[in-house]
Design an enzyme around this catalytic site. Sequence first.
Site, mmCIF file in Angstrom:
data_model
loop_
_atom_site.group_PDB
_atom_site.id
_atom_site.type_symbol
_atom_site.label_atom_id
_atom_site.label_comp_id
_atom_site.label_asym_id
_atom_site.label_seq_id
_atom_site.Cartn_x
_atom_site.Cartn_y
_atom_site.Cartn_z
ATOM 1 N N HIS A 1 0.817 -1.219 0.000
ATOM 2 C CA HIS A 1 0.000 0.000 0.000
ATOM 3 C C HIS A 1 0.848 1.266 0.000
ATOM 4 O O HIS A 1 0.347 2.345 -0.269
ATOM 5 C CB HIS A 1 -0.922 0.002 1.229
ATOM 6 C CG HIS A 1 -1.984 -1.047 1.151
ATOM 7 N ND1 HIS A 1 -3.311 -0.755 0.968
ATOM 8 C CD2 HIS A 1 -1.911 -2.399 1.199
ATOM 9 C CE1 HIS A 1 -4.011 -1.874 0.923
ATOM 10 N NE2 HIS A 1 -3.182 -2.891 1.068
ATOM 11 N N ASP B 1 3.522 9.557 -0.535
ATOM 12 C CA ASP B 1 2.354 8.780 -0.113
ATOM 13 C C ASP B 1 2.078 7.728 -1.178
ATOM 14 O O ASP B 1 2.125 8.032 -2.376
ATOM 15 C CB ASP B 1 1.135 9.710 0.016
ATOM 16 C CG ASP B 1 0.120 9.204 1.038
ATOM 17 O OD1 ASP B 1 0.039 7.986 1.229
ATOM 18 O OD2 ASP B 1 -0.590 10.048 1.620
#
Length: 476
Positions: free
Chosen positions: A163, A371
Site C-alpha cells: 500500500h 504517499d
Amino acid sequence: MAERSSFVVVANRLPVDEITTPDGERQWRTSPGGLVTALHPVLTEHGGTWIGWAGGTGEAPEPFDLEGIHIHPVPLSADELERYYEGQSNATIWPLYHDAVETPVYKRRWRETYRLVNQRFAQAAAEVAADGATVWVQDYQLQLVPAMLRELRPDLKIGFFLHIPFPPIELFMQMPFRAEVLRGLLGSDLVGFQQRLAAQNFVRLARHLLGLRYEGQSIQVDGRKVKAGAFPISIDTKEMERLAADPKVQARAKEIRAELGDPKTIILGVDRLDYTKGIELRLKAFRELLSDGKLKVGDAVMVQVATPSRERVEHYQSLRVKVEREVGRINGEFGRVGVPAVHYLHQSYSKQELAAMYVAADVMMVTPLRDGMNLVAKEYVACRGDTGGALVLSEFAGAATEMRQSFLCNPHDPDGVKDALMRAVAAEPAELKRRMRVMQRHLRTHDVAQWARTFLDALEAAAEGRDPEPDGVQST
Ligand code: ADP
Ligand code: F6P
C-alpha cells in the site's frame, strides 16, 4: 480446527480494533488507515477470512464473523508490539520506503521479532486456507509472509499488495536484512504496487540484489515466474457519493460552515498525524499567506483533522509537538477572540462526519512529501457532487498520477504550495466544476471493486502461468 476459506486476506490490522474505554469496558471500533477503508468493502462483497491483529496485546480474541467476513485475530505481546509494529514496521521500513523523509532506525532485535511475527501470520494463513485457496497478503508489515506461506502451503495462489511506496534500489539497499525481505516478497505469484515506477524498482532490485533474470514485469525465481504490476488502489466511490448526498450529511455540512463563522473559504486537511503527510508545510504555507495579507482571518479558515497514529513511536511524538506548536503560533499571531485561524482536531470521526467536512470544505489540501496513494484525496473528489471545490494535491502522492485536474504542487517548494493554494482559492466556480467532473468520472470506473478485481484476475493468471501484462494504471 480453524474454519477453512477459499479466499483469505492477511493484513497487520483487522477491520476493527479492540479498545478499552476509560471505564474499562472492551469495545470494537473501526481501525484507522487507508488499508481498512479499501479492503473492508472488498471482503464484504467476496466473503472469506481476514487474518490480522486486533489492536491490543496479550491473548487474541476468539475468531468471529462480522458483516459476512470471518475474522481471525492473531495475538501480539507487548514486546512484539514494540519491536515488530512500532520498531521494524514503523521506525525502520515506513520511513525508508517513504524516501527516508525521517531517518530510518535499524535494530537487530526488531528484525528478529518481525521475522517471528511474520511466521505467526503465515502459520495462521496456512491453517485457515482451503486447498488451492487464494491468499492475499497486505503491506509492508508482512513482507516475509509470502515466502513463509509458500514453504508451508505450495498449493496456494499467493498475492501481495504494497500500500505504500516501494523505494528506489539505492534506498532499499540500506536495509540490513534486505535480501530476506526481497525473497519474502518473491514467495508471491503476483506482487502489486500503487505505481508503475515502484513495480519497475522491484524487478530491477531482484536482478541487482539476487541476480535474478526478468522479462518485462516477470521475474524468474526457482523455476517459477513472479509477476510485478501496478494496481492503484481506490475507494468505494458509490458509497462515498451516497453518503455525501445524504440530507443529514448535507445539513451537517451547513452546520459546520455556520459553526466556522460562514467564511468565504474553508481549507481542510484530513490525515493520520504522520510526518509523511506534509501537515507542517501546509500550516506554514497558510501562515505565510496570512502574513503576506493574501488571505485574511474571517474570510479564510483552516481546519486540520489529524488522526492519532503510532503515538509511542518517537518520530510521531516529535511531529505532534511541531504541529501543535505551529497551530499555536498561527492562532497566537493571527487569531482573534472567538475567531481562530486554524481549527486543529486530534481525533477520529465517523464516516458521516468526515463526509460532512468534505462537503463543507472549499479547498482540500493533500500535501504529502511521499504517499503510496492517499485515499482522502479521492474521498474528497467523490463527495463534491455538482458543487465544484478544489483539490490541492502533492505530486508525490500516488493519487497525483490519476487526479490530474487537481491543483498539483511540489510540497518541497513552499512558494509552489502557496501558489497552488491561492490558485485554488481564486479559481472560478465553472472551472472548479469542470475539473471535479473529470476526476469524478474517473473514480466511478476506477473504484475499489475494480482495483480488487483487476488484482485478483491478474493473480489468477499469474498463478496459472497465463500471461496478460498486469496493469491497472490510468489517469484522468
Ligand atoms: P493512510 O492509509 O496513510 O492513513 P489514506 O489517505 O490513504 O492514508 O487513508 C486514510 C483513511 O482514513 C481514509 O479513508 C480517511 O477517510 C480515514 N481517516 C482519516 N482521518 C480520519 C479521522 N480523523 N477519523 C476517521 N477516519 C479518518
Ligand atoms: O497503508 C498505510 C498503512 O500503514 C496501513 O497499512 C495501515 O492500515 C494504515 O496505514 C494505518 O496505520 P496503522 O495500522 O499503523 O495505524
